[in-house]
Design a protein around this motif. Structure first.
Motif, PDB file in Angstrom:
ATOM      1  N   THR A   6       0.836  -1.201   0.000  1.00  0.00           N
ATOM      2  CA  THR A   6       0.000   0.000   0.000  1.00  0.00           C
ATOM      3  C   THR A   6       0.873   1.254   0.000  1.00  0.00           C
ATOM      4  OG1 THR A   6      -0.077   0.200   2.412  1.00  0.00           O
ATOM      5  CG2 THR A   6      -1.720  -1.246   1.362  1.00  0.00           C
ATOM      6  N   ARG A   7       0.227   2.382  -0.176  1.00  0.00           N
ATOM      7  CA  ARG A   7       0.950   3.661  -0.133  1.00  0.00           C
ATOM      8  C   ARG A   7       1.480   3.939   1.284  1.00  0.00           C
ATOM      9  NH1 ARG A   7      -2.041   7.814  -4.350  1.00  0.00           N
ATOM     10  NH2 ARG A   7      -2.177   6.303  -6.050  1.00  0.00           N
ATOM     11  N   LYS A   8       0.795   3.372   2.274  1.00  0.00           N
ATOM     12  CA  LYS A   8       1.245   3.532   3.662  1.00  0.00           C
ATOM     13  C   LYS A   8       2.594   2.844   3.856  1.00  0.00           C
ATOM     14  CE  LYS A   8      -0.358   2.940   8.430  1.00  0.00           C
ATOM     15  NZ  LYS A   8      -1.460   2.434   9.298  1.00  0.00           N
ATOM     16  N   ASP A   9       2.772   1.674   3.202  1.00  0.00           N
ATOM     17  CA  ASP A   9       4.050   0.956   3.297  1.00  0.00           C
ATOM     18  C   ASP A   9       5.171   1.775   2.658  1.00  0.00           C
ATOM     19  OD1 ASP A   9       2.750  -1.243   4.443  1.00  0.00           O
ATOM     20  OD2 ASP A   9       2.246  -2.064   2.466  1.00  0.00           O
ATOM     21  N   ILE A  10       4.859   2.372   1.524  1.00  0.00           N
ATOM     22  CA  ILE A  10       5.867   3.194   0.822  1.00  0.00           C
ATOM     23  C   ILE A  10       6.229   4.403   1.671  1.00  0.00           C
ATOM     24  CG2 ILE A  10       6.312   4.576  -1.253  1.00  0.00           C
ATOM     25  CD1 ILE A  10       4.293   2.740  -2.711  1.00  0.00           C
ATOM     26  N   SER A  17       4.896  11.350   4.637  1.00  0.00           N
ATOM     27  CA  SER A  17       3.472  11.094   4.871  1.00  0.00           C
ATOM     28  C   SER A  17       2.839  10.408   3.651  1.00  0.00           C
ATOM     29  CB  SER A  17       2.746  12.408   5.152  1.00  0.00           C
ATOM     30  OG  SER A  17       2.718  13.219   3.979  1.00  0.00           O
ATOM     31  N   VAL A  18       1.694   9.801   3.888  1.00  0.00           N
ATOM     32  CA  VAL A  18       0.965   9.126   2.800  1.00  0.00           C
ATOM     33  C   VAL A  18       0.539  10.135   1.737  1.00  0.00           C
ATOM     34  CG1 VAL A  18      -1.118   7.806   2.214  1.00  0.00           C
ATOM     35  CG2 VAL A  18       0.153   7.277   4.311  1.00  0.00           C
ATOM     36  N   SER A  19       0.176  11.360   2.156  1.00  0.00           N
ATOM     37  CA  SER A  19      -0.254  12.382   1.199  1.00  0.00           C
ATOM     38  C   SER A  19       0.879  12.765   0.242  1.00  0.00           C
ATOM     39  CB  SER A  19      -0.773  13.620   1.924  1.00  0.00           C
ATOM     40  OG  SER A  19       0.249  14.212   2.709  1.00  0.00           O
ATOM     41  N   VAL A  20       2.118  12.780   0.763  1.00  0.00           N
ATOM     42  CA  VAL A  20       3.268  13.083  -0.101  1.00  0.00           C
ATOM     43  C   VAL A  20       3.470  11.959  -1.115  1.00  0.00           C
ATOM     44  CG1 VAL A  20       5.782  13.390  -0.168  1.00  0.00           C
ATOM     45  CG2 VAL A  20       4.432  14.532   1.606  1.00  0.00           C
ATOM     46  N   VAL A  21       3.317  10.724  -0.667  1.00  0.00           N
ATOM     47  CA  VAL A  21       3.424   9.571  -1.579  1.00  0.00           C
ATOM     48  C   VAL A  21       2.359   9.659  -2.673  1.00  0.00           C
ATOM     49  CG1 VAL A  21       3.163   7.068  -1.769  1.00  0.00           C
ATOM     50  CG2 VAL A  21       4.460   8.048   0.139  1.00  0.00           C
ATOM     51  N   SER A  22       1.144  10.006  -2.277  1.00  0.00           N
ATOM     52  CA  SER A  22       0.053  10.115  -3.245  1.00  0.00           C
ATOM     53  C   SER A  22       0.349  11.182  -4.297  1.00  0.00           C
ATOM     54  CB  SER A  22      -1.265  10.437  -2.532  1.00  0.00           C
ATOM     55  OG  SER A  22      -1.663   9.364  -1.709  1.00  0.00           O
ATOM     56  N   ARG A  23       0.879  12.326  -3.836  1.00  0.00           N
ATOM     57  CA  ARG A  23       1.199  13.393  -4.788  1.00  0.00           C
ATOM     58  C   ARG A  23       2.297  12.952  -5.759  1.00  0.00           C
ATOM     59  NH1 ARG A  23       0.998  16.793  -0.232  1.00  0.00           N
ATOM     60  NH2 ARG A  23       3.248  17.210  -0.320  1.00  0.00           N
ATOM     61  N   LYS A  35      13.083  13.756  -3.342  1.00  0.00           N
ATOM     62  CA  LYS A  35      12.134  12.989  -2.540  1.00  0.00           C
ATOM     63  C   LYS A  35      11.209  12.170  -3.450  1.00  0.00           C
ATOM     64  CE  LYS A  35      10.830  14.967   1.198  1.00  0.00           C
ATOM     65  NZ  LYS A  35      10.171  15.855   2.180  1.00  0.00           N
ATOM     66  N   LYS A  36      10.766  12.801  -4.544  1.00  0.00           N
ATOM     67  CA  LYS A  36       9.888  12.112  -5.480  1.00  0.00           C
ATOM     68  C   LYS A  36      10.610  10.932  -6.127  1.00  0.00           C
ATOM     69  CE  LYS A  36       6.893  12.929  -9.482  1.00  0.00           C
ATOM     70  NZ  LYS A  36       6.354  13.948 -10.421  1.00  0.00           N
ATOM     71  N   LYS A  37      11.871  11.153  -6.497  1.00  0.00           N
ATOM     72  CA  LYS A  37      12.658  10.085  -7.102  1.00  0.00           C
ATOM     73  C   LYS A  37      12.793   8.903  -6.149  1.00  0.00           C
ATOM     74  CE  LYS A  37      17.181   9.241  -9.203  1.00  0.00           C
ATOM     75  NZ  LYS A  37      18.505   9.839  -9.556  1.00  0.00           N
ATOM     76  N   LYS A  38      13.013   9.216  -4.866  1.00  0.00           N
ATOM     77  CA  LYS A  38      13.166   8.167  -3.850  1.00  0.00           C
ATOM     78  C   LYS A  38      11.873   7.387  -3.676  1.00  0.00           C
ATOM     79  CE  LYS A  38      14.317   7.518   1.055  1.00  0.00           C
ATOM     80  NZ  LYS A  38      14.667   8.204   2.323  1.00  0.00           N
ATOM     81  N   ILE A  39      10.735   8.106  -3.643  1.00  0.00           N
ATOM     82  CA  ILE A  39       9.429   7.458  -3.470  1.00  0.00           C
ATOM     83  C   ILE A  39       9.133   6.521  -4.639  1.00  0.00           C
ATOM     84  CG2 ILE A  39       6.927   7.904  -3.467  1.00  0.00           C
ATOM     85  CD1 ILE A  39       7.591  10.500  -1.893  1.00  0.00           C
ATOM     86  N   LEU A  40       9.391   6.981  -5.851  1.00  0.00           N
ATOM     87  CA  LEU A  40       9.131   6.174  -7.045  1.00  0.00           C
ATOM     88  C   LEU A  40      10.020   4.929  -7.067  1.00  0.00           C
ATOM     89  CD1 LEU A  40       8.740   8.963  -9.768  1.00  0.00           C
ATOM     90  CD2 LEU A  40       6.922   7.655  -8.630  1.00  0.00           C
ATOM     91  N   GLN A  41      11.266   5.080  -6.603  1.00  0.00           N
ATOM     92  CA  GLN A  41      12.180   3.946  -6.571  1.00  0.00           C
ATOM     93  C   GLN A  41      11.716   2.910  -5.546  1.00  0.00           C
ATOM     94  OE1 GLN A  41      14.712   3.230  -8.561  1.00  0.00           O
ATOM     95  NE2 GLN A  41      15.024   1.301  -7.455  1.00  0.00           N
ATOM     96  N   ILE A  42      11.288   3.387  -4.365  1.00  0.00           N
ATOM     97  CA  ILE A  42      10.791   2.465  -3.334  1.00  0.00           C
ATOM     98  C   ILE A  42       9.543   1.744  -3.810  1.00  0.00           C
ATOM     99  CG2 ILE A  42       9.736   2.372  -1.036  1.00  0.00           C
ATOM    100  CD1 ILE A  42      11.647   4.653  -0.213  1.00  0.00           C
ATOM    101  N   ALA A  43       8.636   2.481  -4.469  1.00  0.00           N
ATOM    102  CA  ALA A  43       7.415   1.864  -4.992  1.00  0.00           C
ATOM    103  C   ALA A  43       7.747   0.751  -5.976  1.00  0.00           C
ATOM    104  CB  ALA A  43       6.550   2.931  -5.670  1.00  0.00           C
ATOM    105  N   LYS A  44       8.754   0.991  -6.788  1.00  0.00           N
ATOM    106  CA  LYS A  44       9.172  -0.009  -7.766  1.00  0.00           C
ATOM    107  C   LYS A  44       9.764  -1.227  -7.078  1.00  0.00           C
ATOM    108  CE  LYS A  44      12.076  -0.545 -11.886  1.00  0.00           C
ATOM    109  NZ  LYS A  44      13.026   0.125 -12.814  1.00  0.00           N
ATOM    110  N   GLU A  45      10.622  -0.984  -6.087  1.00  0.00           N
ATOM    111  CA  GLU A  45      11.271  -2.087  -5.356  1.00  0.00           C
ATOM    112  C   GLU A  45      10.250  -2.951  -4.621  1.00  0.00           C
ATOM    113  OE1 GLU A  45      14.014  -0.097  -2.826  1.00  0.00           O
ATOM    114  OE2 GLU A  45      15.467   0.348  -4.419  1.00  0.00           O
ATOM    115  N   LEU A  46       9.234  -2.304  -4.066  1.00  0.00           N
ATOM    116  CA  LEU A  46       8.222  -3.045  -3.299  1.00  0.00           C
ATOM    117  C   LEU A  46       7.181  -3.716  -4.202  1.00  0.00           C
ATOM    118  CD1 LEU A  46       7.538  -0.565  -0.330  1.00  0.00           C
ATOM    119  CD2 LEU A  46       8.919  -2.658  -0.318  1.00  0.00           C
TER     120      LEU A  46
END
Length: 359
Positions: A6-10, A17-23, A35-46
């Motif tokens: 879920t986005r909460k895991d990311i 925060s979850v809202s930052v992940v959503s954005r 920060k955005k690059k890091k979030i996208l990379q984590i989402a891909k890894e997970l």
């Protein structure tokens, strides 16, 4: 069982925060580049895979449009759909097809817009529901008369068949044909551009006998004739079995043409499928095409090119029509500037079903 990411895991792993992940995932608001690059990379890894329904609710886009078409046995509609899905695919959209649902149920569908196959169905939709349900709509057009309200609210991608019929007549006149009959699935009083044009262009030649040369395969024109059945367009809003096709209507019209013993030298058929049925039956009845009778039709669908005799036909370029409908609709959905009417060029394709008369 595979755990659902879920986005909460990311958010937990990225320390945001979850809202930052959503954005970041929706690309819908400001997030620092690193920060955005890091979030996208984590989402891909997970292995994060967003739920399409949830995504559509968040973005208010379903990435789907509906082609509301009842007659899927008509080759023209199938070729138009081919143009639609190719154009939609380029913009990451999908085109779904349905024509059996009631207009009111369209509100229950997850689509961003509608394409209608003709002006009549579009006007019915506007009267029944369109005024109160603000969904982007585009209509195919064929030169038929439309209401002022329609003109203001729905863009049209048009094949002007009044002008197209003029083109057919010019072609036949140049080859010595003046007694030109018409074969259609509709009755004499139908307000359809091909029919209206034929009436105007043959009025001087036929005079008071004009109606004899119009073969409309309608129960209104041939009451009591068991060969004539209700056509799909005449039961547009009825979920009943379709009793016959354009091809079968063409076969019946050939029988009636011979029974009437008309002296026409050429026949214009409503579309290629009707022309193929007409030609097949006329040959069975001993009439040679084009030696005894010339035939021209509309549409230019692939099947007409591979008939026993290649049809002489006015191509409406169905694939381009479908393509333009999608492009105009998506421009409208995206708030881009659009034309009220987009014209599709028509081209007469010479086949093997017309001969030049000797002087």
């Amino acid at each position: 069982m595979i755990a659902v990411v879920t986005r909460k895991d990311i958010a937990a792993k990225a320390g945001v925060s979850v809202s930052v992940v959503s954005r970041a995932l929706n690309n819908s608001g400001y997030v620092e580049a690193e920060k955005k690059k890091k979030i996208l990379q984590i989402a891909k890894e997970l292995g994060y895979s967003p739920n399409p329904v949830a995504m559509s609710l968040a973005s208010r886009r379903t990435k789907q449009i509906l082609f509301y078409c009842k007659d899927l046995r008509n080759a023209f509609n199938i070729e138009a759909y081919e143009g639609m899905f190719r154009a939609a695919q380029k913009q990451d959209y999908m085109v779904v097809v349905n024509g059996d649902i009631d207009f009111h149920r369209i509100k229950d569908l997850m689509v961003d817009g509608l394409i209608f196959p003709n002006e009549t169905m579009t006007q019915q939709y506007l009267r029944k529901i369109g005024k109160n349900y603000y969904l982007s709509v585009v209509s195919m057009g064929f030169g038929n008369v439309i209401s002022g309200e329609f003109q203001k609210s729905v863009p049209i991608v048009e094949c002007d068949l009044w002008r197209g019929t003029e083109q057919i007549f010019q072609y036949l006149w140049m080859r010595g044909h003046h007694r030109i009959a018409m074969v259609t699935p509709y009755g004499w009083n139908q307000e359809e551009s091909r029919i209206i044009a034929w009436k105007q262009l043959t009025k001087e030649e036929f005079g008071e006998r004009q109606r004899e040369y119009y073969l409309g395969m309608s129960c209104m024109d041939f009451p009591g004739d068991s060969r004539i059945t209700v056509f799909p367009e005449e039961r547009v809003f009825m979920n009943e079995e379709i009793p016959d096709s354009f091809f079968e209507k063409g076969e019946v019209s050939a029988e009636i043409f011979r029974e009437k013993n008309l002296d026409a030298t050429a026949v214009i058929c409503f579309n290629d499928e009707m022309a193929m049925g007409f030609c097949k039956k006329m040959k069975m009845l001993g009439c040679r095409i084009p030696e005894d009778l010339s035939v021209v039709s509309y549409d230019g669908v692939y099947s007409g090119r591979y008939a026993i005799q290649k049809l002489t036909t006015l191509s409406l370029n169905a694939q381009m029509l479908g393509k333009k409908c999608v492009e105009v609709l998506l421009d409208k959905i995206n708030g881009n500037k659009i034309k009220n009417v987009t014209h599709i060029p028509l081209k007469l394709i010479e086949g093997e079903t017309v001969r030049t008369l000797r002087e």
